[in-house]
Design an enzyme around this catalytic site. Structure first.
Site, PDB file in Angstrom:
ATOM      1  N   GLY A 166      41.526  39.039  75.699  1.00 21.67           N
ATOM      2  CA  GLY A 166      42.399  40.226  75.932  1.00 21.67           C
ATOM      3  C   GLY A 166      41.431  41.079  75.673  1.00 21.67           C
ATOM      4  N   ASN A 226      38.925  41.305  72.396  1.00 18.63           N
ATOM      5  CA  ASN A 226      37.633  40.969  72.613  1.00 18.63           C
ATOM      6  C   ASN A 226      36.629  42.160  71.603  1.00 18.63           C
ATOM      7  OD1 ASN A 226      37.990  38.189  73.519  1.00 18.63           O
ATOM      8  ND2 ASN A 226      37.679  39.675  75.382  1.00 18.63           N
ATOM      9  N   LYS A 244      28.953  51.729  83.014  1.00 21.04           N
ATOM     10  CA  LYS A 244      28.584  50.479  83.209  1.00 21.04           C
ATOM     11  C   LYS A 244      28.459  50.529  84.500  1.00 21.04           C
ATOM     12  CE  LYS A 244      32.450  49.727  80.958  1.00 21.04           C
ATOM     13  NZ  LYS A 244      32.891  48.999  80.340  1.00 21.04           N
ATOM     14  N   LEU A 245      26.708  50.088  85.040  1.00 22.30           N
ATOM     15  CA  LEU A 245      26.346  49.661  86.193  1.00 22.30           C
ATOM     16  C   LEU A 245      26.222  48.197  86.383  1.00 22.30           C
ATOM     17  CD1 LEU A 245      24.034  52.799  86.282  1.00 22.30           C
ATOM     18  CD2 LEU A 245      26.503  52.902  86.768  1.00 22.30           C
ATOM     19  N   ASP A 295      33.484  44.695  77.312  1.00 24.48           N
ATOM     20  CA  ASP A 295      34.549  44.840  76.091  1.00 24.48           C
ATOM     21  C   ASP A 295      33.209  44.129  75.509  1.00 24.48           C
ATOM     22  OD1 ASP A 295      36.743  44.430  77.505  1.00 24.48           O
ATOM     23  OD2 ASP A 295      36.924  42.268  77.510  1.00 24.48           O
TER      24      ASP A 295
END
Length: 334
Positions: A46, A50, A239-240, A276
Site C-alpha cells: 500500500g 509505505n 520524480k524523474l 513512496d
C-alpha cells in the site's frame, strides 16, 4: 463497525496522519508467470502505508486511518503496522467486507513486476468521512495523502476531501502524491479533475513526470510545477526516475528551481515502492526543517534504497542508517 484495540487509543494523538488501503501482498518466491508459481512470501503493500512506515522508522509519531476486514489478513496488517510503530487507533474493522489482497510476480532485471489485485469491494473501499469522526485534527502537524483512496469509491473520495480540508483548516502541512492508478477510475477525465482538486488543497505536490504530464497536460517539469503552484501549492517536486528529481517552489521564501541528480544503483531488484521511498525522504526532510535541496536529495537517496529490495518498504532506513548515509554524502561533497 468495531474499533481498534484499546491499547493504541491510550497513546497521544499522532502528529502525522496517513490514510488509504493497506493490502496483504503475496510476492512470488521465484521468477515466472503467476499461474506457475507455487510459493509466495507474505508481506504488506500500500503506497500510503509505505510512506507511513518510512516516516515511523525515522522517529515520527505516525497514525494510520483505514479499514480492514474481520479476517486473518486484517489482523496481520494491524500487527505488522503496530510492530513498525504506527498508531492504529483509527484502523477500523469492517465485519462485512474483506481485506484487499494482491499477488506480485518476481520480475527479472529491474522490470516492473506483474501484479494481480483482489481488492474490489474491500473493507477499505468502504471508507467514508465517518471513519475520521474521532480524529483529533488539532494535534496534527502533517497529513500525507495519495491519489489512491479517492480512486477506491465515491465514499473514500469524500473521505480524501474531508481529510485535506480538515488538515488545512488547522494549519497542518499537507503532502500529496498522485500515485496514479488509472484502472481504478471510471475515466481519465474524472481522475484528472479529482486529483488536481486535491493537489490544489496541498502544500507539497510530488508527481512523477509521466503523472504530471497526464494530470496537467503540460510537458516540461517547469510547466507542470507552475500548474500546481498557480493553484496554491508552495512546492512541487517531480520524480524523474533514475535521473533524479526536479524542484520548483517557494518554501524558502523565494521561488527556487533546480534539479538534483539521482543515485546510481548497482542492481535494481524491484521498482515498486521507489516513489513512496522518495516521498518518505522529501517529506521527512521538510518536517526536519531541512532546505528544499536537502529534501530532494534525501528523496532521491531513500528512493534508491527502495529499489534494491524485494518488498515495497523493506529498504526504508532507520534514523541511524539515514544519518550515517547523509553524513557520508556530506563528506563526499566537501
Amino acid at each position: 463497525m468495531s474499533h481498534s484495540n484499546p491499547d493504541s487509543r491510550k497513546a497521544p494523538s499522532p502528529e502525522i496522519l496517513t490514510f488509504g488501503e493497506a493490502m496483504t501482498l503475496f510476492v512470488a518466491d521465484a521468477p515466472g508467470h503467476l499461474a506457475e508459481v507455487e510459493h509466495f512470501q507474505r508481506r504488506i503493500a500500500g503506497a500510503d502505508t509505505n510512506v507511513a512506515i518510512g516516516l515511523a522508522r525515522l522517529g515520527f509519531h505516525v497514525g494510520w486511518l483505514s479499514r480492514v476486514g474481520a479476517d486473518s489478513f486484517g489482523t496481520f496488517i494491524r500487527h505488522t503496522l503496530e510492530a513498525e510503530g504506527l498508531n492504529c487507533r483509527h484502523l477500523g474493522v469492517d465485519p462485512d467486507h474483506p481485506t484487499g489482497l494482491l499477488f506480485k510476480e518476481r520480475a527479472l532485471g529491474g522490470a516492473d513486476p506483474r501484479v494481480e489485485y483482489f481488492r474490489r469491494g474491500s473493507a477499505a473501499s468502504h471508507l467514508s468521512p465517518k471513519d475520521a469522526a474521532e480524529v483529533d485534527f488539532t494535534a496534527l502537524r502533517h497529513l500525507h495523502a495519495t491519489g489512491i483512496p479517492p480512486a477506491l469509491s465515491p465514499s473514500a473520495r469524500d473521505l480524501s476531501r474531508h481529510m485535506l480540508a480538515q488538515a488545512r483548516q488547522v494549519g497542518a502541512s499537507i503532502s500529496f502524491d498522485p500515485n496514479l492508478r488509472p484502472s481504478l477510475w471510471k475515466s481519465e477525465a474524472e481522475m484528472r479533475d479529482t486529483l488536481n482538486a486535491l493537489a490544489a488543497l496541498s502544500d507539497w505536490v510530488l508527481p512523477g513526470l509521466a503523472e504530471g504530464r497526464l494530470l496537467t497536460g503540460q510537458n516540461t517539469p517547469e510547466a507542470i510545477a507552475d500548474f500546481y503552484l498557480e493553484r496554491g501549492a508552495s512546492a512541487v517536486i517531480i520524480k524523474l526516475g533514475p535521473e533524479g528529481s526536479f524542484y520548483r517552489g517557494s518554501l524558502g521564501g523565494k521561488l527556487e528551481t533546480f534539479s538534483v541528480p539521482g543515485f546510481a544503483v548497482d542492481e535494481v531488484v524491484d521498482t515498486v515502492g521507489a516513489g513512496d521511498g522518495f516521498a518518505v525522504g522529501a517529506v521527512s526532510a521538510l518536517l526536519d526543517g531541512r532546505s528544499p535541496w536537502e529534501a530532494v536529495r534525501r528523496g532521491n537517496l531513500i528512493g534508491s534504497l527502495a529499489v534494491q529490495v524485494v518488498g515495497d518498504m523493506e529498504g526504508l532506513p532507520s534514523r541511524e542508517q539515514l544519518t550515517a548515509l547523509e553524513a557520508e554524502l556530506d563528506k563526499g561533497a566537501r
